[in-house]
Design a protein around this motif. Sequence first.
Motif, PDB file in Angstrom:
ATOM      1  N   VAL A  32      -7.673   4.534 -54.302  1.00 38.01           N
ATOM      2  CA  VAL A  32      -8.795   4.509 -53.899  1.00 38.01           C
ATOM      3  C   VAL A  32      -8.639   5.211 -52.318  1.00 38.01           C
ATOM      4  N   ASN A  33      -7.487   5.180 -51.801  1.00 40.69           N
ATOM      5  CA  ASN A  33      -7.234   5.781 -50.507  1.00 40.69           C
ATOM      6  C   ASN A  33      -6.138   6.839 -50.406  1.00 40.69           C
ATOM      7  N   PRO A  34      -6.105   7.858 -51.557  1.00 39.27           N
ATOM      8  CA  PRO A  34      -5.119   8.946 -51.600  1.00 39.27           C
ATOM      9  C   PRO A  34      -4.662   9.531 -50.287  1.00 39.27           C
ATOM     10  N   HIS A  35      -6.076   9.724 -49.485  1.00 42.18           N
ATOM     11  CA  HIS A  35      -5.842  10.509 -48.134  1.00 42.18           C
ATOM     12  C   HIS A  35      -4.950   9.663 -46.983  1.00 42.18           C
ATOM     13  N   THR A  36      -4.846   8.103 -47.325  1.00 37.32           N
ATOM     14  CA  THR A  36      -4.183   7.260 -46.244  1.00 37.32           C
ATOM     15  C   THR A  36      -3.034   6.765 -46.722  1.00 37.32           C
ATOM     16  N   VAL A  37      -2.801   6.662 -48.060  1.00 35.59           N
ATOM     17  CA  VAL A  37      -1.726   5.726 -48.553  1.00 35.59           C
ATOM     18  C   VAL A  37      -0.627   6.684 -49.446  1.00 35.59           C
ATOM     19  N   LYS A  38       0.666   6.433 -49.430  1.00 34.12           N
ATOM     20  CA  LYS A  38       1.473   7.138 -50.238  1.00 34.12           C
ATOM     21  C   LYS A  38       2.740   6.092 -50.552  1.00 34.12           C
ATOM     22  N   VAL A  39       2.640   5.829 -51.929  1.00 34.33           N
ATOM     23  CA  VAL A  39       3.353   4.860 -52.488  1.00 34.33           C
ATOM     24  C   VAL A  39       4.871   5.520 -52.437  1.00 34.33           C
ATOM     25  N   ARG A  47       6.066  -3.370 -54.642  1.00 36.47           N
ATOM     26  CA  ARG A  47       5.322  -1.845 -54.337  1.00 36.47           C
ATOM     27  C   ARG A  47       5.336  -1.567 -52.792  1.00 36.47           C
ATOM     28  N   VAL A  48       5.725  -0.488 -52.448  1.00 38.29           N
ATOM     29  CA  VAL A  48       5.927  -0.309 -51.101  1.00 38.29           C
ATOM     30  C   VAL A  48       4.962   0.944 -50.730  1.00 38.29           C
ATOM     31  N   PHE A  49       4.215   1.057 -49.723  1.00 42.41           N
ATOM     32  CA  PHE A  49       3.744   2.346 -49.436  1.00 42.41           C
ATOM     33  C   PHE A  49       3.548   2.465 -47.869  1.00 42.41           C
ATOM     34  N   GLU A  50       3.335   3.610 -47.500  1.00 42.19           N
ATOM     35  CA  GLU A  50       2.982   3.867 -45.805  1.00 42.19           C
ATOM     36  C   GLU A  50       1.607   4.100 -45.960  1.00 42.19           C
ATOM     37  N   ALA A  51       1.015   3.619 -44.981  1.00 41.30           N
ATOM     38  CA  ALA A  51      -0.503   3.969 -44.670  1.00 41.30           C
ATOM     39  C   ALA A  51      -0.501   4.559 -43.367  1.00 41.30           C
ATOM     40  N   VAL A  52      -1.390   5.702 -43.094  1.00 38.55           N
ATOM     41  CA  VAL A  52      -1.399   6.358 -42.140  1.00 38.55           C
ATOM     42  C   VAL A  52      -2.976   6.759 -41.873  1.00 38.55           C
ATOM     43  N   LEU A  53      -3.445   5.934 -40.766  1.00 37.46           N
ATOM     44  CA  LEU A  53      -4.702   5.996 -40.455  1.00 37.46           C
ATOM     45  C   LEU A  53      -5.085   6.759 -39.252  1.00 37.46           C
ATOM     46  N   TRP A 105     -11.371  -3.729 -46.584  1.00 35.81           N
ATOM     47  CA  TRP A 105     -11.283  -2.085 -46.301  1.00 35.81           C
ATOM     48  C   TRP A 105     -10.987  -2.135 -44.628  1.00 35.81           C
ATOM     49  N   ALA A 106     -10.461  -1.440 -44.238  1.00 35.25           N
ATOM     50  CA  ALA A 106     -10.147  -1.193 -42.891  1.00 35.25           C
ATOM     51  C   ALA A 106     -10.581   0.219 -42.364  1.00 35.25           C
ATOM     52  N   GLU A 107     -10.712   0.116 -40.852  1.00 26.93           N
ATOM     53  CA  GLU A 107     -10.733   1.420 -40.340  1.00 26.93           C
ATOM     54  C   GLU A 107     -10.011   1.351 -38.905  1.00 26.93           C
ATOM     55  N   ASN A 108      -9.632   2.563 -38.448  1.00 26.27           N
ATOM     56  CA  ASN A 108      -8.806   2.660 -37.155  1.00 26.27           C
ATOM     57  C   ASN A 108     -10.060   2.957 -36.236  1.00 26.27           C
ATOM     58  N   ILE A 109     -10.301   2.090 -35.367  1.00 28.17           N
ATOM     59  CA  ILE A 109     -11.376   2.037 -34.154  1.00 28.17           C
ATOM     60  C   ILE A 109     -10.701   2.500 -32.831  1.00 28.17           C
ATOM     61  N   GLY A 110      -9.345   3.044 -33.108  1.00 26.25           N
ATOM     62  CA  GLY A 110      -8.755   3.347 -31.540  1.00 26.25           C
ATOM     63  C   GLY A 110      -8.711   4.758 -31.471  1.00 26.25           C
ATOM     64  N   THR A 111      -7.828   5.292 -30.332  1.00 28.10           N
ATOM     65  CA  THR A 111      -7.476   6.596 -30.264  1.00 28.10           C
ATOM     66  C   THR A 111      -6.213   7.210 -30.625  1.00 28.10           C
ATOM     67  N   THR A 112      -5.467   6.311 -31.298  1.00 26.89           N
ATOM     68  CA  THR A 112      -4.204   6.662 -31.737  1.00 26.89           C
ATOM     69  C   THR A 112      -4.018   6.615 -33.275  1.00 26.89           C
ATOM     70  N   THR A 113      -2.984   7.289 -33.937  1.00 24.79           N
ATOM     71  CA  THR A 113      -2.683   7.498 -35.481  1.00 24.79           C
ATOM     72  C   THR A 113      -2.088   6.181 -35.701  1.00 24.79           C
ATOM     73  N   MET A 114      -2.471   5.209 -36.607  1.00 28.02           N
ATOM     74  CA  MET A 114      -1.768   4.134 -36.829  1.00 28.02           C
ATOM     75  C   MET A 114      -0.904   4.292 -38.241  1.00 28.02           C
ATOM     76  N   ARG A 115       0.642   3.844 -38.267  1.00 24.87           N
ATOM     77  CA  ARG A 115       1.292   4.142 -39.398  1.00 24.87           C
ATOM     78  C   ARG A 115       1.676   2.649 -39.662  1.00 24.87           C
ATOM     79  N   LEU A 116       1.660   2.294 -40.875  1.00 23.97           N
ATOM     80  CA  LEU A 116       2.255   0.917 -41.475  1.00 23.97           C
ATOM     81  C   LEU A 116       2.885   1.292 -42.569  1.00 23.97           C
ATOM     82  N   VAL A 117       3.918   0.190 -42.734  1.00 28.56           N
ATOM     83  CA  VAL A 117       4.712   0.004 -44.013  1.00 28.56           C
ATOM     84  C   VAL A 117       4.135  -1.352 -44.843  1.00 28.56           C
TER      85      VAL A 117
END
Length: 125
Positions: A32-39, A47-53, A105-117
Amino acid sequence: MPGMKRMGLLAASALSMFVTMGAARSLDPAVVNPHTVKVTLDNEQVRVFEAVLKPGDKEALHSHPRTVVYVIEGGRMRNHPENGTATESELSAGQTLYREPLTHWAENIGTTTMRLVVVEMKDAK
């Protein structure tokens, strides 16, 4: 006529089951989030993925099993669990979080790109 009603009920039941199965699959964050999640890894244990918001990105509703999250690049996020009680938090680079199973569901409400493993733990078979 009773046979027609029975066929209609069977068809409705089959459709309901198909929709329910599709809804369960549609809660997969990678689907459901192919634009922010890469397995990056998927095996029998994890299962490990990187999420970039990016700032302003909003995820679609999805579910996780027990999960460990490592913050590569932090920022401000708003988390929306299915119970409707949104919370805001500041994530810092290097921070590690543990979460019990969750639908949200989550949203980035800041001014920087967030990267999570994100490491999703699978139950032993």
